[in-house]
Write a protein that holds these residues in place. Structure first.
Motif, PDB file in Angstrom:
ATOM      1  N   HIS A   1     117.989  81.290  76.809  1.00 21.93           N
ATOM      2  CA  HIS A   1     117.046  82.242  76.226  1.00 21.93           C
ATOM      3  C   HIS A   1     116.315  83.035  77.300  1.00 21.93           C
ATOM      4  O   HIS A   1     116.092  84.237  77.154  1.00 21.93           O
ATOM      5  N   GLU A   2     115.937  82.376  78.382  1.00 21.02           N
ATOM      6  CA  GLU A   2     115.228  83.065  79.460  1.00 21.02           C
ATOM      7  C   GLU A   2     116.117  84.129  80.101  1.00 21.02           C
ATOM      8  O   GLU A   2     115.658  85.228  80.414  1.00 21.02           O
TER       9      GLU A   2
ATOM     10  N   THR B   1     116.443  87.151  77.741  1.00 14.22           N
ATOM     11  CA  THR B   1     115.194  87.915  77.729  1.00 14.22           C
ATOM     12  C   THR B   1     115.077  88.763  78.993  1.00 14.22           C
ATOM     13  O   THR B   1     114.745  89.951  78.923  1.00 14.22           O
TER      14      THR B   1
ATOM     15  N   ALA C   1     110.449  87.588  73.133  1.00 13.02           N
ATOM     16  CA  ALA C   1     111.696  87.255  72.444  1.00 13.02           C
ATOM     17  C   ALA C   1     111.514  85.936  71.698  1.00 13.02           C
ATOM     18  O   ALA C   1     111.168  84.924  72.303  1.00 13.02           O
ATOM     19  N   ARG C   2     111.757  85.949  70.406  1.00 16.07           N
ATOM     20  CA  ARG C   2     111.630  84.747  69.576  1.00 16.07           C
ATOM     21  C   ARG C   2     113.019  84.336  69.113  1.00 16.07           C
ATOM     22  O   ARG C   2     113.700  85.108  68.444  1.00 16.07           O
ATOM     23  N   PHE C   3     113.395  83.138  69.487  1.00 16.57           N
ATOM     24  CA  PHE C   3     114.716  82.626  69.157  1.00 16.57           C
ATOM     25  C   PHE C   3     114.593  81.530  68.111  1.00 16.57           C
ATOM     26  O   PHE C   3     113.833  80.584  68.280  1.00 16.57           O
TER      27      PHE C   3
ATOM     28  N   VAL D   1     116.916  78.829  66.401  1.00 11.04           N
ATOM     29  CA  VAL D   1     118.227  78.204  66.519  1.00 11.04           C
ATOM     30  C   VAL D   1     118.317  77.033  65.557  1.00 11.04           C
ATOM     31  O   VAL D   1     117.314  76.544  65.040  1.00 11.04           O
TER      32      VAL D   1
ATOM     33  N   TYR E   1     112.487  76.122  68.031  1.00  6.92           N
ATOM     34  CA  TYR E   1     112.191  77.547  68.162  1.00  6.92           C
ATOM     35  C   TYR E   1     111.653  77.804  69.562  1.00  6.92           C
ATOM     36  O   TYR E   1     110.860  77.022  70.084  1.00  6.92           O
ATOM     37  N   THR E   2     112.095  78.888  70.174  1.00  9.10           N
ATOM     38  CA  THR E   2     111.690  79.225  71.525  1.00  9.10           C
ATOM     39  C   THR E   2     111.119  80.635  71.543  1.00  9.10           C
ATOM     40  O   THR E   2     111.676  81.543  70.921  1.00  9.10           O
ATOM     41  N   THR E   3     110.024  80.811  72.264  1.00 12.09           N
ATOM     42  CA  THR E   3     109.467  82.136  72.501  1.00 12.09           C
ATOM     43  C   THR E   3     109.399  82.353  74.003  1.00 12.09           C
ATOM     44  O   THR E   3     108.831  81.538  74.728  1.00 12.09           O
TER      45      THR E   3
END
Length: 74
Positions: free
Chosen positions: A26-27, A30, A50-52, A54, A59-61
């Protein structure tokens, strides 16, 4: 904070959707999107959040920023 250029919303959506089936951290995604936007429109300031979402309930921001050299927020 745009400078002289901006991105059409539909073009931005299509570009972001191009990452849908790519396997990447994700990083990294982004930072790649931020770098591509900065190269394309050369903004004074750009903050990308960026909000992922999955599978598995994780959840990852990821937040990344760019400031044009010498630019100061007023």
């Amino acid at each position: 904070m745009p400078d002289r250029l901006c991105v059409e919303l539909k073009s931005l959506k299509l570009y972001i959707w191009s990452y849908r089936d790519k396997g990447a951290f994700h990083e990294a995604v982004t930072n790649q999107i931020l770098g591509d936007l900065v190269a394309a429109i050369k903004p004074r300031y750009l903050r990308l959040e960026a909000r992922f979402n999955v599978r598995g309930g994780i959840y990852t921001t990821v937040v990344a920023e760019h400031r044009k050299r010498g630019w100061k927020q007023v």
